[in-house]
Structure formats: structure tokens, C-alpha cells
Motif scaffolding. Structure first.
Motif, short mmCIF file in Angstrom:
data_model
loop_
_atom_site.label_atom_id
_atom_site.label_comp_id
_atom_site.label_asym_id
_atom_site.label_seq_id
_atom_site.Cartn_x
_atom_site.Cartn_y
_atom_site.Cartn_z
N VAL A 58 0.83 -1.22 0.00
CA VAL A 58 0.00 0.00 0.00
C VAL A 58 0.86 1.27 0.00
N PRO A 59 1.81 1.44 0.94
CA PRO A 59 2.65 2.64 0.86
C PRO A 59 3.49 2.69 -0.40
N ALA A 60 3.89 1.55 -0.95
CA ALA A 60 4.65 1.55 -2.20
C ALA A 60 3.79 2.10 -3.34
N LEU A 61 2.53 1.71 -3.40
CA LEU A 61 1.63 2.25 -4.42
C LEU A 61 1.39 3.74 -4.21
N ALA A 62 1.32 4.17 -2.94
CA ALA A 62 1.16 5.60 -2.66
C ALA A 62 2.36 6.39 -3.14
N ILE A 63 3.55 5.84 -2.95
CA ILE A 63 4.76 6.51 -3.44
C ILE A 63 4.71 6.65 -4.96
N MET A 64 4.26 5.61 -5.66
CA MET A 64 4.19 5.67 -7.11
C MET A 64 3.15 6.68 -7.60
#
Length: 565
Positions: free
Chosen positions: A83-89
């Protein structure tokens, strides 16, 4: 002839634009790459903070791909969830639009000034590496502005060429084709920034309608998200593939929703700003901003769908296969070198397992354990070859002085570990087989000595790994001193062996000789561990002598030239 020259000029302008984008990215990566990575690693507490960090890092780095690679590497280490990885993207997609916003204004006259400032700063690399890198960024921005100006100059005389109008008219009547063209070009040149700037140039000269320009911008967004998906297809870490696929699906969904309303959106963009180039830049930013605004609250659902779409693959682990040498990371030296460092630590783990296997196989006369240990040397060889090929394949021009030094230390460390593994296999394990086949029995004292030396080697290997990672000078001195201790052990064992031969104790001479050979082989292994980590650190501090020979008054120091005489 005129048409050929025009095509060459057009190709040259596009190439100059791409090179300018590359210089901006490489300059920022060299000057701020480790700091950006450190900032990114602290952004995982919540999705809003992760999104904001993605915007900031990518706005500076001007490469959503590089941001994605850093994010994927943290995911592989288990430091970040999906989830945070997708937010970063999502943040990275917004961040990469900011330089397009800046360049959409008429700042072409600044190009000569940026080039002059950049060249002056670039030439000062001897005194300040960061100044050198910022100079590269300024030169890149100047080249981008010059390229955009050249594109407008080249395109203007050909606005009314019938064949061009026919081709562009066909695209204008089929927005899907315009989208595919934008995606294909972006995929080919690996830069959505360059493609959007090119579309802005076309739109500003009315070469294409604004609605067609917006469709091509949608294609550029899809094309830039497509590259990471293709590059992570063979990646071993499933989280990296999920992040790349999620980014692509998010943009595809946004494009599908927006496509039917491009004509209406074009009118709105012109009401917001009547300049076509600004309208394209505004749409690019608003499109990515809207996707982020809508999807940020829904990322849990998106992550769940991605886990169903790309479940983890469970397959037999090949220990000789590198885990952290990602091909996509080569574009960002800091990430590539970090991956090679982790792989070097895997080599140290395998070598430590070899030491344990050698000690157990020799103590227990276990031929199966000896055979397994000898096979591990193939793993050490394979990892060493993979690391060397990976690091030597990096672009030398993209490496800073610090990167060069770290790369050299990794190569030195892994080369000596590989030599230590060779010595264990070729000498120590061969002697273990000899002991087993001939039924040689070592004395209790000899067995205890060998066990102590094996344990000392394991300790020294861990110490070498510590020095390799921390560059601690005190620990480097401690490791170097171990060479003297092993030399003393060898001398004492040699003297004891000679005493046995003089006393004509024939039943112990063969065991004594084997013990001495083993000690010499273990000493050779220890020498490689010292050379792997201690010597490079001590040499950097000027704490190593050129020779152990004492120079007497009036004597000539030993040199290759004097030896020849």
C-alpha cells in the motif's frame, strides 16, 4: 535532399532533448541519490506521507522509474508494504509532471545562461563534487530549452505540408491511435517528460488539435508505466512486480475514463489557460493528480486485487542465483551498488557455511558433508562472477567518486572471498578426503587446535564483513593482526613436526605432516580474509608498509628495477 536534412534536424533536436533529460537525471542522481534514498526510506508511516515523499523525490530526480526502483528495493527488504509503495508511485507520477510545468512557460531565453552557469560549475568538479553535479543539471536544462526551441523552428515551415496534414488528420479523427502513438514513442525512448514536451511543441504550433495532444499525453503516461512492468517481468521479488503492475493499471483505468471526454476537457483546459502548450502541461498534471486523489483512499482494495492477480511464486531456491542484482537498478548507481553489496554479504554467508562444513566433515569423517561443502565453492564462484559482471556493466560516467570507491571495495572483497573458497575446496577439503581415505587419526591436541583455528576463521570472516560494511579502522587493525597470530601457529606446528621426526615416532609423523599442511591451508584462507577487508582500509589510511624488509643504513630499498640489476 531538403526533406532528408529536415528529418536529420528533427532527429537531432529530439536527441538533444533526450540527452538534456538524461543529464538532468544523472546529475541529480549523482549529487543527491543517497539522500533521496534515505528520505524515501523514512516515508512509510502512512500513505499521505508516502505520497508526498514520492512527489518530492521524483520532482528532484525527474525519473519516476528511479523512484520506483528504490521503492521496489525497500519492498524486497521487507521495509515497506504494498500500500505505501503504491502511494509513493502515485506521488511519483505527479512529481514527474512538475518539470513539464516549468518548461511550459516561455523560458527559452534562459538556455544560454543555464549553459554558461552549468559549464562553469561543471569545470569545478575538482573542488566540489556537488557543484560539479549541479552544473550537469544546469547544462541539461539548457540543452532541453534549446532542443524545444529548435523543434518549433523546424516544425513551423512544415505545418501545411499535405502529407503531414493527412497523417495528423488521421490521428485527430482516431484518439485511440493518438494514444497508442504516444505510448509507443514513450516506451521506445523511456522518457514521458520528453514526449510530453514534444507534444506541447506540436500543440503550440497548431500542428495537432488540442484533443489529439491530450490523447497523446494519456499515451505517454501509459508508456512510462509500461516500461517498469516489462523490466520487472523476470524479477524475483513479487512486490516489485505488483507495484509496477498497479501503477500501469491505475493509469490505464484513468485513461479509459477520460478518453470519451477529451473534446470537452480540451475546452476546459483552454478556459483555464488559452496557450495550447500550457493546456497540455496542465492536463498532464491534473490527470495524474486526479488519479492520486481518487485512488489514495482505495489503495487497500487495489493492493488486494494485485495480490490476487500476481500471487507470490514459490519455487526452489538456487543458491548460486543472485537475488539483489536487478537489471533495472543499473540506471541508478546508488541502488545498483547497494544490491551488489547485499550480494557480497550472501557470498560471505556461503563461505562461513563452507567453514562449518569443513570442520564438521573433518571431525566426523563424514564424506557426504565434505562433498556438500565442496559443492558450495561453485556457489561462491557463481556469485562472484555475477557481481563482477554486474558492476563492470555500470556506466562509468554515471558513477561519482564515492561510487567508484565503493565499487572497487566490493570487487576487492568478493574476489578475495572467491579465492578463500578456492583454497578451502582445493587444499583444505582435499586434505580432509586424504585423511578419510588413509584413515589418518589426528591427536586430540591436533584436533582441538584445528577446531580452534576453524572457529577463529569464522570469527575473522565476520570481522572482515564488519570492516567491509562499516570501514571501522580499529576493527581493520584487529583483523590484520590475525595474520601474525596464524603465522605464529604455523611456526609452532612446524617446530613440533620436526621434533616428532627427530624422535622417530613414525606412527605420528604422517598425522603431524597432515596437521601441518592443514594449518598452512587455513593460514592461506585467513590471508585472503585479511586482504578482502583489512588491507584496503589500512592502505587508504596509509598504515601499510611497502615491504616487511628492514632497510639498513646504506642499503638500497627493494624495487623491481634494482632486482633486475
Amino acid at each position: 535532399m531538403d526533406a532528408t536534412l529536415t528529418l536529420l534536424n528533427l532527429a537531432g533536436a529530439v536527441a538533444l532533448l533526450l540527452w538534456g533529460v538524461h543529464m538532468v537525471q544523472s546529475g541529480v542522481q549523482r549529487g543527491f541519490g543517497p539522500n533521496l534514498r534515505r528520505g524515501l526510506s523514512q516515508a512509510f508511516s502512512n500513505r499521505l506521507k508516502a505520497f508526498a515523499t514520492g512527489v518530492g523525490v521524483t520532482a528532484v530526480l525527474q525519473s519516476s522509474t528511479a523512484t520506483g526502483l528504490m521503492t521496489a528495493s525497500f519492498a524486497a527488504e521487507g521495509l515497506i508494504g504494498l500500500v505505501p509503495a503504491l502511494a509513493i508511485m502515485l506521488g511519483a507520477n505527479v512529481g514527474t509532471t512538475l518539470i513539464v510545468q516549468v518548461l511550459s512557460f516561455d523560458i527559452g531565453p534562459l538556455a544560454p545562461l543555464l549553459l554558461c552557469i552549468g559549464v562553469v560549475m561543471f569545470q569545478r568538479h575538482g573542488t566540489a563534487t556537488r557543484t560539479h553535479d549541479l552544473g550537469r543539471v544546469a547544462i541539461g536544462l539548457g540543452l532541453m530549452l534549446m532542443a524545444l526551441g529548435n523543434l518549433l523552428t523546424i516544425i513551423t515551415p512544415y505545418e501545411d505540408v499535405p502529407s503531414l496534414r493527412l497523417f495528423l488528420g488521421a490521428i485527430a479523427t482516431a484518439p485511440v491511435i493518438a494514444l497508442l502513438v504516444g505510448a509507443l514513442v514513450t516506451w521506445a525512448i523511456h522518457s514521458s517528460v520528453a514526449v510530453v514536451l514534444l507534444v506541447m511543441s506540436f500543440a503550440s504550433k497548431d500542428v495537432i488539435p488540442l484533443s489529439t495532444a491530450l490523447a497523446m499525453v494519456l499515451g505517454a503516461n501509459i508508456g512510462s508505466a509500461l516500461n517498469p512492468v516489462l523490466e520487472t517481468t523476470t524479477a524475483k521479488d513479487v512486490t516489485g512486480r505488483q507495484v509496477a503492475m498497479g501503477n500501469l493499471l491505475n493509469r490505464l483505468a484513468g485513461a479509459i475514463v477520460v478518453m470519451p471526454f477529451l473534446d470537452t476537457i480540451s475546452v476546459w483546459m483552454l478556459l483555464l489557460d488559452p496557450a495550447s502548450s500550457r493546456a497540455v502541461a496542465n492536463f498532464h498534471t491534473l490527470f495524474n493528480g486526479a488519479i492520486a486523489l481518487i485512488l489514495l483512499p482505495l489503495l487497500d482494495l487495489v493492493a488486494k486485487a494485485l495480490r490476487l492477480l500476481l500471487p507470490p511464486r514459490f519455487e526452489a531456491q538456487d543458491p548460486s542465483r543472485p537475488l539483489y542484482l536487478e537489471e533495472t537498478a543499473k540506471e541508478t548507481p546508488a541502488i545498483a551498488i547497494a544490491g551488489a553489496t547485499r550480494e557480497a554479504l550472501r557470498m560471505a554467508d556461503v563461505l562461513e557455511e563452507m567453514l562449518r562444513g569443513a570442520m564438521q566433515g573433518m571431525q566426523q569423517n563424514d564424506y557426504r558433508r565434505i562433498t556438500e561443502t565442496r559443492r558450495m565453492e561453485d556457489v561462491v564462484d557463481a556469485l562472484n562472477t555475477a557481481i563482477h559482471n554486474y558492476l563492470t556493466d555500470l556506466d562509468a560516467e554515471s558513477l561519482s567518486e564515492e561510487d567508484d570507491q565503493r565499487l572497487f571495495s566490493i570487487l576487492t572483497f568478493t574476489t578475495n572471498l572467491e579465492h578463500a573458497g578456492d583454497t578451502l575446496d582445493r587444499d583444505v577439503m582435499a586434505l580432509a578426503v586424504k585423511k578419510l581415505k588413509r584413515g589418518i587419526v589426528l591427536s586430540s591436541q591436533g584436533t582441538a587446535d584445528l577446531q580452534a583455528l576453524f572457529e577463529r576463521l569464522s570469527t575473522n570472516l565476520r570481522l572482515a564483513t564488519t570492516v567491509f560494511m562499516t570501514h571501522d579502522l580499529r576493527e581493520a587493525r584487529t583483523l590484520a593482526h590475525e595474520k601474525t597470530l596464524f603465522r605464529d601457529f604455523e611456526r609452532e606446528a612446524s617446530e613440533a613436526h620436526i621434533q616428532r621426526m627427530r624422535s622417530q615416532k613414525s606412527e605420528s609423523i604422517e598425522a603431524s605432516a597432515l596437521h601441518l599442511e592443514l594449518l598452512r591451508a587455513l593460514k592461506a584462507v585467513n590471508d585472503k580474509l585479511v586482504a578482502a577487508a583489512a588491507y584496503p582500509r589500512l592502505e587508504a589510511e596509509g598504515e601499510l608498509h611497502n615491504s616487511r624488509l628492514r632497510t639498513r643504513p646504506g642499503s638500497v630499498p627493494p624495487t623491481p628495477e634494482n632486482d633486475e640489476k
